[in-house]
Design a protein around this motif. Structure first.
Motif, short mmCIF file in Angstrom:
data_model
loop_
_atom_site.label_atom_id
_atom_site.label_comp_id
_atom_site.label_asym_id
_atom_site.label_seq_id
_atom_site.Cartn_x
_atom_site.Cartn_y
_atom_site.Cartn_z
N CYS A 134 -3.85 10.12 -3.93
CA CYS A 134 -4.60 8.86 -4.40
C CYS A 134 -5.81 8.72 -3.69
CB CYS A 134 -3.63 7.76 -4.27
SG CYS A 134 -2.10 7.77 -5.20
N ILE A 177 -6.42 3.14 -5.10
CA ILE A 177 -5.44 2.34 -3.91
C ILE A 177 -6.04 1.08 -4.01
CG2 ILE A 177 -4.26 2.40 -1.83
CD1 ILE A 177 -4.79 5.20 -1.59
N VAL A 189 0.92 -1.24 -0.13
CA VAL A 189 -0.04 -0.03 0.10
C VAL A 189 0.78 1.30 -0.06
CG1 VAL A 189 -1.78 1.35 1.23
CG2 VAL A 189 -2.04 -1.18 0.90
N ILE A 244 1.07 4.12 -3.04
CA ILE A 244 0.80 5.66 -2.87
C ILE A 244 2.03 6.41 -3.30
CG2 ILE A 244 0.11 7.33 -1.08
CD1 ILE A 244 -1.26 5.20 0.37
#
Length: 382
Positions: A336, A341, A318, A322
């Motif tokens: 984002c 995401i 994650v 980003i």
């Protein structure tokens, strides 16, 4: 604005409001939510945010307009989410001094001479005030000036206000019981406020109030099962597990006694204790997945559940998404979006990551200052 009222069928009974700690506190809500709260149909002047009963709030914002009347100031306070009227009453001494500016000076002078005279009678000698000594007239004058300065604000200054919420002439406003100007040259107070409010929303305001008797929910086997598994995952810092790793923990919740209808009837046929245990475990794991606490990276016969908060690979994935996508022109300004995401995580990491699990990961990364939210659903890196 037209005050919205809550549906009587959805409004909790007033006898239960006191069970919610928010009801007795000054709720630190965004101005936007104060303006949009629904009003009670049972008791006028009581409002509801996410079923929490609220009648007094605590707000901090910039003064964007002001009006002054004989008895009060009216300030428009903007916290970045909206503007609300704050009715700030003047104290009696404040109004008396405005009506007769010389009254306060004359009163303090008389008081000072009275004190000096009493000292003269007590000591047999009048002692004049020497330069640099304590002068009650000067100190009281300074105190009154400081009070006036904190109560009389100009546009652009920071105001902290507390008080009940009222709706007057279709206008939502705060009737200030306490208000004062906040000196914040380096924005330390505002930054601390902005860091604290989201935490209050997550931990309190956005969670439904527990107004019903807790015994009713605690007796549920499913509720107890999920709590047992949560405690096990937290205490052992488990990153992944299989169902049989936690199955035995739920054994005490399953009754081994057969169900009977009456004393002279045969026991009813029902699921065995083993079947009850498996069904309870299945429902508990499904509930934990819905909450985003666990997820299955790959759905196969070998059931392996990953603990979202302990899955370092998911956290890194994650964060990398980003960081990389925030450099793109499309996401450079706002960051984002959470749905972007989520789509990228499902493509690169696992198709089974839910939105609830992703939200938990984003909160963890934000708390560790790895990412920052630029708006309600947009994220970027520092």
């Amino acid at each position: 604005m037209q005050a919205a009222t809550m549906d009587p069928s959805e409004e909790p009974p007033s006898v239960l409001w006191g069970l919610d700690p928010v009801f007795s506190a000054f709720a630190r809500l965004y101005v936007r939510d104060i303006l949009q709260m629904t009003e009670s149909t049972q008791v006028p002047g009581i409002y509801f945010y996410n079923s929490h009963p609220i009648y007094k709030v605590d707000a901090l914002g910039t003064v964007v307009y002001k009006r002054e009347r004989e008895d009060f100031f009216c300030y428009g306070v903007d916290d970045g989410t909206g503007v609300i009227n704050c009715l700030c009453w003047k104290s009696n001494l404040f109004r008396e001094e405005e009506d007769d500016p010389g009254k306060f000076s004359a009163l303090t002078t008389v008081m000072f001479h009275s004190v000096s005279l009493s000292e003269t009678h007590a000591g047999g000698k009048h002692s004049d005030v020497s330069p640099g000594s304590f002068n009650p007239v000067t100190e009281l004058k300074k105190l009154r000036e400081a009070q006036q300065k904190n109560c009389r604000l100009e546009i652009g200054e920071l105001l902290r206000v507390r008080g009940p919420v009222k709706t007057s002439r279709h206008q939502r406003e705060i009737m200030a019981s306490t208000y004062y100007k906040v000196d914040d040259p380096v924005m330390a107070v505002q930054i601390a406020w902005m860091m604290e409010i989201p935490q209050l929303y997550r931990q309190c305001y956005d969670k439904p109030p527990q107004l019903q008797h807790k015994a009713e929910s605690d007796t549920s086997s499913l509720s107890k099962a999920t709590n047992i598994i949560k405690d096990f995952l937290k205490q052992k810092s488990v990153s992944r597990f299989r169902p049989y790793d936690v199955q035995d923990l739920l054994q005490p919740l399953v009754s081994c006694q057969p169900q009977t209808t009456s004393a002279d009837q045969e026991p009813e046929a029902g699921p065995s204790a083993c079947q009850q245990l498996r069904q309870l475990l299945k429902e508990a794991l499904e509930l934990l997945q819905d909450e985003g606490i666990i997820y299955r990276k790959v759905k196969s016969q070998d059931e392996i559940y990953h603990v979202t908060a302990q899955d370092k690979d998911l956290l890194i994935a994650v964060k990398d998404i980003i960081r990389e996508d925030s450099k793109r022109e499309k996401y450079a300004e706002k960051g984002c979006h959470i749905l972007h995401i989520l789509s990228a995580v499902r493509q690169r990491h696992s198709l089974n990551v839910s939105k609830a699990a992703l939200e938990l990961v984003l909160r963890s990364l934000e708390c560790n200052s790895d990412i920052v939210s630029t708006s309600e659903h947009h994220y970027t890196v520092f």
